[in-house]
Design an enzyme around this catalytic site. Structure first.
Site, PDB file in Angstrom:
ATOM      1  N   GLN A 215       0.865  -1.148  -0.035  1.00 33.94           N
ATOM      2  CA  GLN A 215       0.006   0.243   0.153  1.00 33.94           C
ATOM      3  C   GLN A 215       1.021   1.264   0.112  1.00 33.94           C
ATOM      4  OE1 GLN A 215      -2.605  -2.238   3.234  1.00 33.94           O
ATOM      5  NE2 GLN A 215      -3.414  -0.279   3.101  1.00 33.94           N
ATOM      6  N   PHE A 246      -5.906  -4.235   3.394  1.00 33.53           N
ATOM      7  CA  PHE A 246      -6.839  -3.997   4.582  1.00 33.53           C
ATOM      8  C   PHE A 246      -6.170  -3.370   5.557  1.00 33.53           C
ATOM      9  CE2 PHE A 246      -8.540  -7.735   2.277  1.00 33.53           C
ATOM     10  CZ  PHE A 246      -9.967  -6.926   1.855  1.00 33.53           C
ATOM     11  N   GLU A 250       0.195  -1.653   4.649  1.00 33.40           N
ATOM     12  CA  GLU A 250       0.611  -0.366   4.538  1.00 33.40           C
ATOM     13  C   GLU A 250       2.024  -0.197   5.404  1.00 33.40           C
ATOM     14  OE1 GLU A 250      -2.011   2.278   7.149  1.00 33.40           O
ATOM     15  OE2 GLU A 250      -0.291   3.702   7.232  1.00 33.40           O
ATOM     16  N   ARG A 328      -5.381   7.275  16.898  1.00 30.75           N
ATOM     17  CA  ARG A 328      -6.711   7.137  16.509  1.00 30.75           C
ATOM     18  C   ARG A 328      -7.501   6.541  17.282  1.00 30.75           C
ATOM     19  NH1 ARG A 328      -9.368   8.354  11.566  1.00 30.75           N
ATOM     20  NH2 ARG A 328      -7.648   8.621  10.280  1.00 30.75           N
ATOM     21  N   ARG A 360      -8.031  -1.845   8.921  1.00 32.75           N
ATOM     22  CA  ARG A 360      -9.251  -1.146   8.589  1.00 32.75           C
ATOM     23  C   ARG A 360      -9.760  -0.625   9.842  1.00 32.75           C
ATOM     24  NH1 ARG A 360     -13.121  -3.797   4.324  1.00 32.75           N
ATOM     25  NH2 ARG A 360     -13.812  -2.028   3.034  1.00 32.75           N
ATOM     26  N   THR A 458      -4.126  10.915  10.699  1.00 27.73           N
ATOM     27  CA  THR A 458      -3.981  11.664  11.716  1.00 27.73           C
ATOM     28  C   THR A 458      -2.906  12.323  11.756  1.00 27.73           C
ATOM     29  OG1 THR A 458      -3.067   9.589  12.757  1.00 27.73           O
ATOM     30  CG2 THR A 458      -5.661  10.048  13.019  1.00 27.73           C
ATOM     31  N   ALA A 527      -5.922   5.008   5.418  1.00 27.34           N
ATOM     32  CA  ALA A 527      -6.711   6.183   6.146  1.00 27.34           C
ATOM     33  C   ALA A 527      -8.038   6.529   5.342  1.00 27.34           C
ATOM     34  CB  ALA A 527      -5.986   7.490   6.454  1.00 27.34           C
ATOM     35  N   GLU A 730     -13.010   2.654   5.473  1.00 23.93           N
ATOM     36  CA  GLU A 730     -13.002   2.190   6.777  1.00 23.93           C
ATOM     37  C   GLU A 730     -14.276   2.031   7.447  1.00 23.93           C
ATOM     38  OE1 GLU A 730      -9.386   4.479   7.168  1.00 23.93           O
ATOM     39  OE2 GLU A 730      -8.789   2.694   8.449  1.00 23.93           O
TER      40      GLU A 730
HETATM   41  N1  MTE Z   1     -11.524  -2.938  -0.159  1.00 22.85           N
HETATM   42  C1  MTE Z   1     -10.744  -3.950  -0.388  1.00 22.85           C
HETATM   43  N2  MTE Z   1     -11.506  -4.630  -1.484  1.00 22.85           N
HETATM   44  N3  MTE Z   1      -9.494  -4.228  -0.358  1.00 22.85           N
HETATM   45  C2  MTE Z   1      -8.742  -3.807   0.958  1.00 22.85           C
HETATM   46  O1  MTE Z   1      -7.555  -4.250   1.007  1.00 22.85           O
HETATM   47  N4  MTE Z   1      -8.384  -1.668   2.351  1.00 22.85           N
HETATM   48  C3  MTE Z   1      -9.446  -1.066   3.217  1.00 22.85           C
HETATM   49  C4  MTE Z   1     -10.477  -0.093   2.514  1.00 22.85           C
HETATM   50  N5  MTE Z   1     -11.238  -1.221   1.663  1.00 22.85           N
HETATM   51  C5  MTE Z   1      -9.416  -2.686   1.460  1.00 22.85           C
HETATM   52  C6  MTE Z   1     -10.548  -2.124   1.145  1.00 22.85           C
HETATM   53  C7  MTE Z   1      -8.591  -0.058   3.917  1.00 22.85           C
HETATM   54  S1  MTE Z   1      -7.692  -0.502   5.440  1.00 22.85           S
HETATM   55  C8  MTE Z   1      -8.520   1.374   3.511  1.00 22.85           C
HETATM   56  S2  MTE Z   1      -7.640   2.379   4.444  1.00 22.85           S
HETATM   57  C9  MTE Z   1      -9.283   1.725   2.506  1.00 22.85           C
HETATM   58  O2  MTE Z   1      -9.763   0.640   1.693  1.00 22.85           O
HETATM   59  C10 MTE Z   1      -8.001   2.329   1.441  1.00 22.85           C
HETATM   60  O3  MTE Z   1      -8.541   2.636   0.289  1.00 22.85           O
HETATM   61  P1  MTE Z   1      -9.381   4.247   0.165  1.00 22.85           P
HETATM   62  O4  MTE Z   1      -8.391   5.204   0.876  1.00 22.85           O
HETATM   63  O5  MTE Z   1      -9.325   4.229  -1.406  1.00 22.85           O
HETATM   64  O6  MTE Z   1     -10.627   3.963   0.593  1.00 22.85           O
HETATM   65  N1  HPA Z   2      -4.745   6.213   9.163  1.00 22.40           N
HETATM   66  C1  HPA Z   2      -4.238   5.137   8.577  1.00 22.40           C
HETATM   67  N2  HPA Z   2      -3.012   4.912   8.118  1.00 22.40           N
HETATM   68  C2  HPA Z   2      -2.242   5.909   8.772  1.00 22.40           C
HETATM   69  C3  HPA Z   2      -2.808   7.091   9.578  1.00 22.40           C
HETATM   70  C4  HPA Z   2      -4.108   7.085   9.590  1.00 22.40           C
HETATM   71  O1  HPA Z   2      -4.588   7.861  10.372  1.00 22.40           O
HETATM   72  N3  HPA Z   2      -1.668   7.534   9.868  1.00 22.40           N
HETATM   73  C5  HPA Z   2      -0.510   6.898   9.296  1.00 22.40           C
HETATM   74  N4  HPA Z   2      -0.931   5.987   8.889  1.00 22.40           N
HETATM   75 MO1  MOS Z   3      -6.186   1.390   6.116  1.00 18.86          MO
HETATM   76  S1  MOS Z   3      -5.959   0.337   7.934  1.00 18.86           S
HETATM   77  O1  MOS Z   3      -5.906   2.724   6.612  1.00 18.86           O
HETATM   78  O2  MOS Z   3      -4.744   0.653   5.251  1.00 18.86           O
END
Ligand code: MTE
Ligand code: HPA
Ligand code: MOS
Length: 774
Positions: A215, A246, A250, A328, A360, A458, A527, A730
């Site tokens: 990620q 998920f 990261e 958080r 997540r 954050t 995030a 999330e």
């Molecule tokens: N959805 C799918 N299908 N696969 C993933 O790995 N990760 C989740 C969420 N939805 C995820 C998911 C998490 S932890 C986050 S932070 C967000 O997607 C990241 O993507 P976005 O910032 O575009 O929402």
């Molecule tokens: N959310 C998800 N990932 C992060 C954050 C947060 O607030 N800060 C640093 N990594």
């Molecule tokens: Mo989502 S836990 O911020 O990758």
């Protein structure tokens, strides 16, 4: 390059453009997914002579390494080399926030699964065989597996953090009701379908290209450079897509990429390192387990006047992202309630588990579970329903969060009231009561779960992104951003933005791989902010190009730029279609030597946070919603089925309804899994017992609710959300917390002597014991 002062302006211009695509848009990856054609790291066409790597890891959770004998492994036919910390040319350090994590153990091991060496062989099979031939002697040291043990021993990652608002101590004196208690929520395995992995290739001049399932491409690049002692520009990181992250990728995709690159550095050969499921499960960290205590004080009319909580986070053996996750937890400790007096504290406890990491919700769910537990406890003691307490305390416009941000555009009551009326919740509650009167061996439970989740990293400085947009000679478009597609549909959203600005079909747009040479110094895709940050940057780049193209068109058509519109691949003057097409316009711009490439930088405005005061305005906005869950318990067996979950969710103005619905459904299932069935188990020696899918139960088609209904609440959205389409990744996970309380309510209907317990997950085993415990 563009500064982001005119974002609101850009946004409002786009408001005029109809989001025509949104009804029909599907995740653009679905075609190749369904046909099995989507590419992942393991699908990369490997070069001839590619070597394969397997990690040799510790099978003790804590100890001193007395000796290691690699000779038998090295002698095995097909084994190329075994690398240890001694082969690191730069620094043996991969810690992101705190520099406390070596890539390979040196003299001590701190968790079961900690990497000690990397075996390189002709095939993965041979490398695995070699792993069994390594002889290691570890002198064991005491093992800490729980946060409480760590606290007792004073074993912490960093200093505690504490938020406070008002004066809890004095307010408790005025409270009619005061309750205290303990809660536990367990960890959670990410179980992305694609395990961790990377492929490293040597380029010329000692440069290295890494294809990684991460990620955070920049995190991989930066850490690899640091470990190899190279400049960052020598490392290129490329990501096509992830088979799920998920949060588990990261930070924790990094070590495997660094290891593969280390081997490539020394051998000048391509190296592939893909963890098998077993290795992935026991080597990587998970959602943090939390042990917490709370004290809640209410007035006679059920207003929560004061709330205190202490969160013990089981961080594992190194910091990883724990400090940010702990933070958080504090931000979300009061969920969607206004509580005028709050004191919360979080301690990141250092244990001998694999470093726990982003998952997540990022600590938010753990905080929200505790306040919901406190409310449930108070409700059962007072003799009201949790719903009555929740409802009275919902956040209102201009209320203050404990961290100082003033709540604006609050949808807490809106989603709550909409859920109540749209789903006739009085009747639903009545049905549950009737059912329970008429049935003895089956009982139903119902629970409300409001959510409020802050959107932004954050850490304010991480809230930025860039986009690089090319329009090619034939009018087709290529977009590069920092966004990593992990199934959440962000690539589709990026395409929609360009398609709308240029008014051209989706087929003319391509989203390129995420690559550090095209978009540099990126924050991870996390995030829930990926679409907002990268989308805003894409929007800005496309709008700059549009402005330029309108000028060209106005010259070609002998009119003023402000009279020009682009619509369905044609140029319009004052709403009248001209002869000039999109492709002709691009050719004309090319002849006139107008730049058809744009690079834009976006940084979220307005946000700030002062850690010395623990006050500020950390979030661009909040996402709200309310879920109602019912469950039917089989009281003879302790098993349960979720009848339905009905949700009113605040999408703002969703730009991709199908994708967003998928996010809500997926997150809900994941939240229910965390709260009810997923049981991470380590033994006292720190060995993961739930180390396979035979011993770790995740939700399947039979355990998800039989019916999930999601109704979008009509809101104005938010200027800082991309096209007013709020972040959705999330927040809906936390609807799953309702499942815990629905089960517990059903248990109370069966066993009036049941003593409420806040110990998640609520597995059928625990249900059965609770039901028949007098
Ligand atoms: N959805 C799918 N299908 N696969 C993933 O790995 N990760 C989740 C969420 N939805 C995820 C998911 C998490 S932890 C986050 S932070 C967000 O997607 C990241 O993507 P976005 O910032 O575009 O929402
Ligand atoms: N959310 C998800 N990932 C992060 C954050 C947060 O607030 N800060 C640093 N990594
Ligand atoms: Mo989502 S836990 O911020 O990758």
């Amino acid at each position: 390059m563009h500064k982001n002062k005119s974002n609101t302006e850009l946004n409002s211009k786009l408001d005029a453009v109809s989001i025509a695509l949104k009804q029909s848009i599907k995740n653009l990856d679905s075609y190749t997914h369904v046909r099995g054609e989507s590419l992942y790291v393991d699908d990369v066409n490997v070069r001839q002579g590619t070597l394969h790597a397997v990690v040799f890891d510790s099978r003790k959770a804590h100890g001193k390494i007395k000796s290691i004998d690699y000779s038998k492994a090295e002698a095995l036919d097909g084994v190329e080399r075994i690398f240890t910390y001694k082969d690191i040319p730069g620094e043996n350090e991969i810690g992101g926030i705190i520099r406390d994590e070596p890539l390979f153990a040196e003299n001590e091991v701190h968790f079961w699964g900690m990497p000690i060496a990397l075996i390189i062989a002709e095939s993965e099979f041979i490398a695995r065989k070699a792993r069994n031939l390594i002889e290691i002697d570890i002198q064991e040291l005491p093992v800490i597996t729980t946060a409480k043990q760590a606290k007792a021993k004073g074993s912490f990652i960093n200093a505690p953090r504490s938020f406070s608002l008002g004066d809890t101590e004095n307010t408790f004196k005025d409270c009619e009701y005061i309750y205290e208690g303990e809660t536990f929520s367990n960890g959670q395995e990410h179980l992305y379908i694609e395990a961790q992995g990377a492929y490293a290739e040597p380029l010329e001049n000692g440069n290295i290209k890494i294809t990684s399932s991460t990620q955070g491409p920049t995190a991989v690049q930066k850490t690899t450079a640091n470990v190899l002692g190279l400049a960052m520009h020598k490392i290129e990181v490329d990501v096509t897509r992830l088979g799920g992250g998920f949060g588990g990728k990261e930070d924790q995709a990094t070590p495997w990429a660094v290891m593969a690159a280390l081997a490539t550095y020394h051998l000048n050969q391509s190296v592939k390192l893909i963890l098998n499921r077993h290795d992935d499960l026991h080597m990587t960290g998970k959602r943090h387990p939390y042990e917490s205590t709370y004290k809640i004080g209410l007035s006679k009319d059920l207003k929560i006047l004061a709330y205190e909580a202490e969160f013990l986070q089981n961080s594992g053996a190194a910091a990883d992202l724990s400090p940010a996750i702990a933070e958080r937890t504090l931000f979300h400790a009061t969920n969607s309630y206004y509580i005028p007096n709050v004191k919360t504290m979080v301690l990141s406890c250092k244990t001998n588990l694999p470093p726990n990491t982003a998952f997540r919700g990022f600590g938010g769910p753990q905080g929200m579970y505790v306040i919901e537990s406190a409310i449930a406890k108070a409700a059962s003691e007072i003799g009201v329903t949790s719903r009555e307490i929740q409802e009275i305390n919902l956040l209102d416009e201009n209320d203050t969060f404990s961290y100082g941000q003033i709540a604006k555009k609050v949808e807490a009551k809106n989603t709550w009231d909409s859920a109540k009326s749209l789903f006739s919740s009085d009747a639903l509650e009545h049905d549950v009561e009737e059912f329970n009167k008429n049935n003895t061996s089956f009982k139903k439970g119902i629970a409300f779960m409001p959510i409020c989740f802050g959107i932004s990293f954050t850490n304010t400085s991480m809230n930025h992104a860039r986009a690089l947009v090319h329009i090619y000679l034939d009018g087709s478009v290529g977009i590069s951003t920092a966004a990593v597609e992990m199934g959440q549909g962000v690539n589709t959203k990026m395409m929609q933005i360009a398609a709308q600005v240029f008014s051209i079909p989706i087929e003319k747009i391509k989203i390129e791989t995420t690559n550090t040479t095209r978009v540099a110094n990126t924050s991870p895709s996390a995030a829930s902010s990926t679409a907002d940050l990268n989308g805003k940057a894409t929007l800005m780049a496309c709008n700059s190009l549009l402005k330029r193209l309108k000028l060209v068109a106005s010259e070609d058509l002998n009119t003023k730029p402000e009279h020009i519109e682009l619509k369905d691949e044609f140029i319009y003057i004052n709403d009248k279609k001209s002869e000039l097409s999109w492709t002709e316009l691009i050719s004309s711009a090319m002849l006139k030597r107008v730049a058809l490439t744009e690079n834009a930088h976006y940084a979220t405005p307005e946000i700030h946070f002062d850690k010395t005061k623990e006050k500020g305005h950390p979030f661009a906005y909040h996402v709200y919603g309310t879920a109602i869950t019912t469950v039917t318990l089989d009281c003879t067996r302790g098993t349960y089925e979720f009848d339905w979950v009905k949700i009113v969710h605040d999408y703002g103005k969703s730009m991709s309804e199908g994708i967003d619905l998928g996010q809500v459904e997926g997150a809900l299932a994941q939240g229910i899994g965390w709260m009810t069935m997923e049981e991470i188990a380590y033994n006292d020696e720190g060995r993961l017992l739930s180390n396979a899918l035979s011993t770790y139960k995740i939700p399947d088609i039979f355990s998800v609710p039989k019916d999930v209904e999601v109704i979008p609440v009509e809101t104005k959205g938010h200027e800082l959300a991309i096209l007013k389409s709020k972040a959705v990744g999330e927040p809906p996970l936390m609807y799953g917390i309702g499942a815990y309380f629905a089960i517990q309510n059903a248990m109370m209907a069966f066993n009036p002597n049941y003593d409420l317990k806040f110990h998640a997950p609520m597995t059928p085993e625990k249900v059965l014991m609770g039901l028949h415990n007098k």
